[in-house]
Design an enzyme around this catalytic site. Structure first.
Site, mmCIF file in Angstrom:
data_model
loop_
_atom_site.group_PDB
_atom_site.id
_atom_site.type_symbol
_atom_site.label_atom_id
_atom_site.label_comp_id
_atom_site.label_asym_id
_atom_site.label_seq_id
_atom_site.Cartn_x
_atom_site.Cartn_y
_atom_site.Cartn_z
ATOM 1 N N LYS A 1 21.066 30.071 19.676
ATOM 2 C CA LYS A 1 21.200 28.651 18.884
ATOM 3 C C LYS A 1 20.474 28.400 17.835
ATOM 4 C CE LYS A 1 20.072 26.205 22.747
ATOM 5 N NZ LYS A 1 19.841 27.504 23.649
ATOM 6 N N ARG B 1 15.464 28.222 33.891
ATOM 7 C CA ARG B 1 16.257 27.311 32.843
ATOM 8 C C ARG B 1 17.735 27.697 32.935
ATOM 9 N NH1 ARG B 1 12.960 30.064 28.530
ATOM 10 N NH2 ARG B 1 14.280 28.901 27.130
HETATM 11 P P1 ADP Z 1 15.902 27.098 24.544
HETATM 12 O O1 ADP Z 1 15.900 27.561 23.147
HETATM 13 O O2 ADP Z 1 15.553 28.569 25.435
HETATM 14 O O3 ADP Z 1 17.262 26.760 24.838
HETATM 15 P P2 ADP Z 1 14.444 25.006 24.141
HETATM 16 O O4 ADP Z 1 13.514 25.343 23.068
HETATM 17 O O5 ADP Z 1 15.665 24.117 23.321
HETATM 18 O O6 ADP Z 1 14.875 25.972 25.096
HETATM 19 O O7 ADP Z 1 13.732 23.967 25.139
HETATM 20 C C1 ADP Z 1 12.626 24.473 25.673
HETATM 21 C C2 ADP Z 1 12.305 23.431 26.884
HETATM 22 O O8 ADP Z 1 12.162 21.950 26.190
HETATM 23 C C3 ADP Z 1 13.580 23.175 28.023
HETATM 24 O O9 ADP Z 1 13.272 24.037 28.931
HETATM 25 C C4 ADP Z 1 13.074 21.651 28.622
HETATM 26 O O10 ADP Z 1 11.935 21.515 29.182
HETATM 27 C C5 ADP Z 1 12.706 20.789 27.153
HETATM 28 N N1 ADP Z 1 13.802 20.367 26.185
HETATM 29 C C6 ADP Z 1 14.075 20.616 25.027
HETATM 30 N N2 ADP Z 1 15.317 20.071 24.786
HETATM 31 C C7 ADP Z 1 15.731 19.111 25.671
HETATM 32 C C8 ADP Z 1 16.768 18.209 26.080
HETATM 33 N N3 ADP Z 1 17.468 17.934 24.956
HETATM 34 N N4 ADP Z 1 16.657 17.468 27.200
HETATM 35 C C9 ADP Z 1 15.579 17.736 28.120
HETATM 36 N N5 ADP Z 1 14.711 18.695 27.948
HETATM 37 C C10 ADP Z 1 14.681 19.401 26.698
HETATM 38 P P1 ADP Z 2 18.409 30.041 21.909
HETATM 39 O O1 ADP Z 2 17.777 29.157 20.578
HETATM 40 O O2 ADP Z 2 19.602 29.890 22.250
HETATM 41 O O3 ADP Z 2 17.029 30.049 23.001
HETATM 42 P P2 ADP Z 2 17.458 32.350 20.138
HETATM 43 O O4 ADP Z 2 18.302 31.924 18.904
HETATM 44 O O5 ADP Z 2 15.869 32.230 20.174
HETATM 45 O O6 ADP Z 2 18.103 31.607 21.354
HETATM 46 O O7 ADP Z 2 17.626 33.848 20.585
HETATM 47 C C1 ADP Z 2 16.992 34.511 21.634
HETATM 48 C C2 ADP Z 2 16.772 35.891 21.444
HETATM 49 O O8 ADP Z 2 17.913 36.593 21.146
HETATM 50 C C3 ADP Z 2 15.843 35.935 20.034
HETATM 51 O O9 ADP Z 2 15.000 37.068 20.344
HETATM 52 C C4 ADP Z 2 16.754 36.570 19.118
HETATM 53 O O10 ADP Z 2 16.193 37.145 17.998
HETATM 54 C C5 ADP Z 2 17.966 37.071 20.023
HETATM 55 N N1 ADP Z 2 19.256 37.044 19.231
HETATM 56 C C6 ADP Z 2 19.970 36.208 18.779
HETATM 57 N N2 ADP Z 2 21.035 36.449 18.429
HETATM 58 C C7 ADP Z 2 21.287 37.609 18.703
HETATM 59 C C8 ADP Z 2 22.382 38.702 18.569
HETATM 60 N N3 ADP Z 2 23.644 38.016 18.158
HETATM 61 N N4 ADP Z 2 22.365 39.981 19.217
HETATM 62 C C9 ADP Z 2 21.229 40.315 19.537
HETATM 63 N N5 ADP Z 2 20.071 39.567 19.667
HETATM 64 C C10 ADP Z 2 20.146 38.199 19.559
#
Ligand code: ADP
Ligand code: ADP
Length: 208
Positions: free
Chosen positions: A13, A163
């Protein structure tokens, strides 16, 4: 354009949001980034720090208030991309009400779909540059020498598993909610970063 990106941890994302926002010239608004920034500034209450560390969600009211304030910024006049919000149906309903009161609505919800084993590998090897916010991956997108890397404490494998379970429990309802509003697009998140962004732009182009 007012967009939402939904997807499990590690789906890509943040990576895709940065590409879409740069191209469409709209701000990327990540509740996860906002909560981590509040923590770094010693402004996040201890119970919320603990919830995040445990892989649980923070209460809906906390993130709804953050989004309500942030989306009033003048930089949001042309639209925005919400990354990681909403995550529950009550958050989605609060967002709808907030936008409706301002005479707006969501244009598209993009759901990134990636198989579980790949999500864990992506999240565990994720590293972010503290200074630039650039997202790297130790295997697929290695950081340059000299990058000031951060490893999120909740990107340890056991917390990523929790998560993922949290995500599965909440999206069971969120995706059908957006499906019923006919604004949901499910995107295959497997492939190179460029391949995935091509798929996203194909959908967004059709939405314009
Ligand atoms: P990821 O990129 O791995 O999807 P985020 O960075 O979006 O994770 O979120 C990290 C943490 O922040 C979540 O595990 C949760 O504890 C909190 N968080 C983020 N967005 C939300 C939301 N919309 N509602 C509730 N908790 C949230
Ligand atoms: P999210 O915000 O959904 O938690 P991230 O964008 O932070 O995910 O991506 C999670 C990890 O996967 C990062 O280390 C990123 O560099 C890697 N990544 C993202 N897109 C790809 C892809 N298409 N192929 C391989 N690795 C990816």
């Amino acid at each position: 354009m007012r967009l939402v990106f939904v997807g499990p941890p590690g789906a890509g994302k943040g990576t895709q949001a940065k590409i879409v926002c740069a191209k469409c010239n709209i701000p990327q608004i990540s509740t996860g980034d906002m909560l981590r920034a509040a923590k770094a500034a010693d402004k996040l209450p201890q119970d919320l720090i603990q919830r995040m560390a445990a892989g649980a969600l923070v209460p809906d009211s906390v993130v709804v208030d953050l989004i309500d304030a942030r989306t009033r910024g003048v930089d949001c006049d042309r639209g925005f991309l919400l990354d990681g919000f909403p995550r529950t149906v009550p958050q989605a309903e609060a967002l709808d009400a907030m936008l409706r009161a301002r005479g707006f609505k969501l244009d598209r919800v993009v759901a990134l779909e990636v198989p579980r084993a790949m999500l864990i590998e992506r999240a565990v090897l994720r590293r972010t540059d503290k200074r630039t916010g650039q997202i790297y991956h130790l295997k697929y997108s290695p950081p340059p020498p000299g990058a000031d890397l951060e490893h999120r404490p909740d990107d340890r494998e056991d917390v990523v598993e929790r998560r993922l379970a949290t995500y599965e429990a909440m999206t069971a309802e969120l995706l059908p909610y957006y499906e019923s509003l006919r604004i949901l697009n499910r995107i295959d998140g497997v492939g190179s970063v460029d391949q995935v962004s091509d798929r996203i732009f194909a959908v967004l182009g059709a939405a314009k």
